[in-house]
Design an enzyme around this catalytic site. Sequence first.
Site, mmCIF file in Angstrom:
data_model
loop_
_atom_site.group_PDB
_atom_site.id
_atom_site.type_symbol
_atom_site.label_atom_id
_atom_site.label_comp_id
_atom_site.label_asym_id
_atom_site.label_seq_id
_atom_site.Cartn_x
_atom_site.Cartn_y
_atom_site.Cartn_z
ATOM 1 N N HIS A 12 0.807 -1.229 0.000
ATOM 2 C CA HIS A 12 0.000 0.000 0.000
ATOM 3 C C HIS A 12 0.842 1.281 0.000
ATOM 4 C CE1 HIS A 12 0.003 -0.354 4.701
ATOM 5 N NE2 HIS A 12 1.005 0.406 4.306
ATOM 6 N N GLU A 240 3.317 -5.634 8.775
ATOM 7 C CA GLU A 240 2.033 -5.415 8.080
ATOM 8 C C GLU A 240 1.550 -6.689 7.385
ATOM 9 O OE1 GLU A 240 2.297 -0.611 7.067
ATOM 10 O OE2 GLU A 240 2.721 -2.031 5.465
HETATM 11 C C1 DHB Z 1 6.169 3.526 3.038
HETATM 12 C C2 DHB Z 1 5.538 2.296 3.160
HETATM 13 C C3 DHB Z 1 4.457 2.130 4.024
HETATM 14 O O1 DHB Z 1 3.822 0.944 4.232
HETATM 15 C C4 DHB Z 1 3.972 3.219 4.737
HETATM 16 O O2 DHB Z 1 2.892 3.035 5.504
HETATM 17 C C5 DHB Z 1 4.609 4.459 4.633
HETATM 18 C C6 DHB Z 1 5.698 4.613 3.780
HETATM 19 C C7 DHB Z 1 7.309 3.719 2.105
HETATM 20 O O3 DHB Z 1 7.797 2.757 1.515
HETATM 21 O O4 DHB Z 1 7.749 4.855 1.921
HETATM 22 FE FE FE Z 2 2.248 1.071 5.814
#
Ligand code: DHB
Ligand code: FE
Length: 285
Positions: A12, A240
């Site tokens: 996500h 996650e």
């Molecule tokens: C990123 C990935 C995530 O799951 C998130 O919640 C915030 C940032 C990232 O890869 O920058």
């Molecule tokens: Fe995230």
Amino acid sequence: MAKITASVYTSHVPAIGAALDLGKSGEPYWQPVFKGYDYSKQWLKDNPPDVIFLVYNDHATAFSLEMIPTFAIGTAAEFTPADEGWGPRPVPKVIGHPELAAHIAQSVIQQDFDLTIVNRMDVDHGLTVPLSLMCGQPQAWPCPVIPFAVNVVQYPVPSGRRCFELGKAIRKAVESFDKPLNVQIWGTGGMSHQLQGPRAGLINKEFDNAFLDQLITDPAGLAGKPHIDYVREAGSEGIELVMWLIARGAMSDVAGGPAPKVAHRFYHVPASNTAVGHLILENQT
Ligand code: DHB
Ligand code: FE
């Protein structure tokens, strides 16, 4: 009766939402990411659900240290895209399905899972980016969505085992709803990434691909993976991935049915700080 027909799994990454919203999805950096979802966008059009049960995590947007529900089900009629600091994403509001959501809450709580019932909640990139990846940039999302928020941000987080068992309970709940709805369950977040500390930027392709393999063929075994393994091997935000086990636990093979069909599998590094993983599994009848 309602039926879960398929499950969809996807990362996500918020920068994916920004790339779409700012018209950068054709740039060389982003092209290979979006290419991995071309099949999926067509698949969703060919297999339109009546409702999406979308398992995701809130990133201290709707919730905060003031209140930390482990599992929260959105029972409202609609949910507004959240302002995460740069204004709300320019995406459609999310239309809920209060009737099915209330039924799932009743059934799952009576199956001994303590859900928090949420009647007002803005939804952040954890929910809107998967919808964007699967639907593109429509005027309205293709169907109602039931947001199901899991705490994977503030310890203690739920185990993979509990998430997998919860998925089984959600399947029973859906299949006891007295209307012939086609329901998809989406598990989102992951794959490997760590956003802070000395290991920031960590990506583990080997772990991610082994996770995808085992999620397909041996989800019950995968459910036994302790949370510390996610943190060590997939980074602090790799946790996650336990949300994918909720969606996988809701598939019919887990309840004795035939193995699901792998309709699509995709993996790409990098996207921002995250490895992007994506899978579509179809229930077989
Ligand atoms: C990123 C990935 C995530 O799951 C998130 O919640 C915030 C940032 C990232 O890869 O920058
Ligand atoms: Fe995230």
